[in-house]
Write an enzyme that holds these catalytic residues in place. Sequence first.
Site, short mmCIF file in Angstrom:
data_model
loop_
_atom_site.label_atom_id
_atom_site.label_comp_id
_atom_site.label_asym_id
_atom_site.label_seq_id
_atom_site.Cartn_x
_atom_site.Cartn_y
_atom_site.Cartn_z
N ASP A 100 0.83 -1.21 0.00
CA ASP A 100 0.00 0.00 0.00
C ASP A 100 0.86 1.25 0.00
O ASP A 100 0.54 2.25 -0.66
CB ASP A 100 -0.92 0.01 1.22
CG ASP A 100 -2.13 -0.90 1.05
OD1 ASP A 100 -2.29 -1.47 -0.05
OD2 ASP A 100 -2.89 -1.06 2.00
N ARG A 136 5.15 12.17 26.24
CA ARG A 136 4.39 13.13 27.02
C ARG A 136 3.03 13.30 26.36
O ARG A 136 2.84 12.97 25.19
CB ARG A 136 5.09 14.47 27.12
CG ARG A 136 5.16 15.22 25.80
CD ARG A 136 6.14 16.38 25.89
NE ARG A 136 6.09 17.24 24.74
CZ ARG A 136 6.50 16.92 23.53
NH1 ARG A 136 7.00 15.73 23.31
NH2 ARG A 136 6.41 17.77 22.54
N THR A 185 -8.76 2.01 7.19
CA THR A 185 -8.25 0.69 7.57
C THR A 185 -6.76 0.73 7.92
O THR A 185 -6.14 -0.32 8.09
CB THR A 185 -8.49 -0.34 6.45
OG1 THR A 185 -8.00 0.19 5.21
CG2 THR A 185 -9.98 -0.65 6.31
N TYR A 238 -3.90 3.51 10.12
CA TYR A 238 -3.65 3.92 11.50
C TYR A 238 -4.98 4.20 12.23
O TYR A 238 -5.12 3.90 13.42
CB TYR A 238 -2.77 5.17 11.50
CG TYR A 238 -2.18 5.58 12.82
CD1 TYR A 238 -2.24 4.76 13.95
CD2 TYR A 238 -1.53 6.80 12.95
CE1 TYR A 238 -1.69 5.15 15.16
CE2 TYR A 238 -0.97 7.21 14.15
CZ TYR A 238 -1.06 6.38 15.25
OH TYR A 238 -0.52 6.78 16.44
N LEU A 287 -7.77 2.66 12.03
CA LEU A 287 -8.33 1.41 12.54
C LEU A 287 -7.58 0.97 13.80
O LEU A 287 -8.18 0.55 14.79
CB LEU A 287 -8.24 0.33 11.46
CG LEU A 287 -8.71 -1.08 11.85
CD1 LEU A 287 -10.17 -1.07 12.25
CD2 LEU A 287 -8.49 -2.05 10.69
N SER A 288 -6.25 1.07 13.78
CA SER A 288 -5.46 0.68 14.94
C SER A 288 -5.77 1.54 16.16
O SER A 288 -5.66 1.08 17.30
CB SER A 288 -3.96 0.80 14.62
OG SER A 288 -3.60 -0.06 13.55
#
Length: 274
Positions: free
Chosen positions: A57, A143, A173, A175, A177-178
């Site tokens: 991708d 931080r 689908t 970052y 999604l994570s």
Amino acid sequence: MKNFYIVVNEDKENAGALGKRIQDALTKRGCSARLSDRIPEDGVPDGTECIVTLGGDGTLIRAARSLDGKRIPLVGINLGGLGYLTQVGRGGNVEELLDALCENRFEVQDRMMLKGTVYKNGKKAAESAALNDIVVSREGRLRILKLRIYVDDRFLNEYSADGMIVSTPTGSTAYNLSAGGPIAQPDGQLMILTPVCPHTLTSRAIVFGPESRIRIEIPETADGGQTAAFDGDLVVKLSGGDYLEITRAETAVRVLRLDNRSFLDILKDKMYEA
């Protein structure tokens, strides 16, 4: 289609050999095909009808961002991980793919892109497009970041979080999604705002329409160490008082679809692979 440009990610095993094999196969079909490891700064040759990427991708996304608004369709062959954007995975039938391209047996999907503009001291300092997402995150020591969010010039909230993602449907689908954000149909028209590890029990992802304008402000009191990343590629450092405005880009990316599988079918396949 008769005129192709092949972009090879040489970091992937056997990608160079596969690229040469595809170039030879297209030539035997009476087509022209140029082979390179990137889109050149002055663009692809005039008359190019399709860009074929070999990698994952990320390879397709970099090619898309390099087109600078040119509406040349892209199709990807996946040599990496999940590969939501690519059409053929490891072990797939490349010959069938080439036959479909040469015989114009495909569907063209327009994928929305984002445009992000960084302002420093009230003046434009950087600007770029993104197919997946634009992410504000921390740099260096761990931080909490304070980020003020405005939508269409109206204050939404001040978030305490590790970062903030603004995603397209295509990037939903990735970052997004994570980080717990929603999955969207990739050819949709919307923007997803998702905080990364928010330090509150009530922060959730929010979906906005495609004409929205999202502004992410770094408070004046911030001591630096923030960045804005465009598709994880171009990274711009941010300091206190800087802000980032994100809108829908004027141009879309054209991605070729060659099979009849629905987005849900592809999603289920990829999730099982994961």
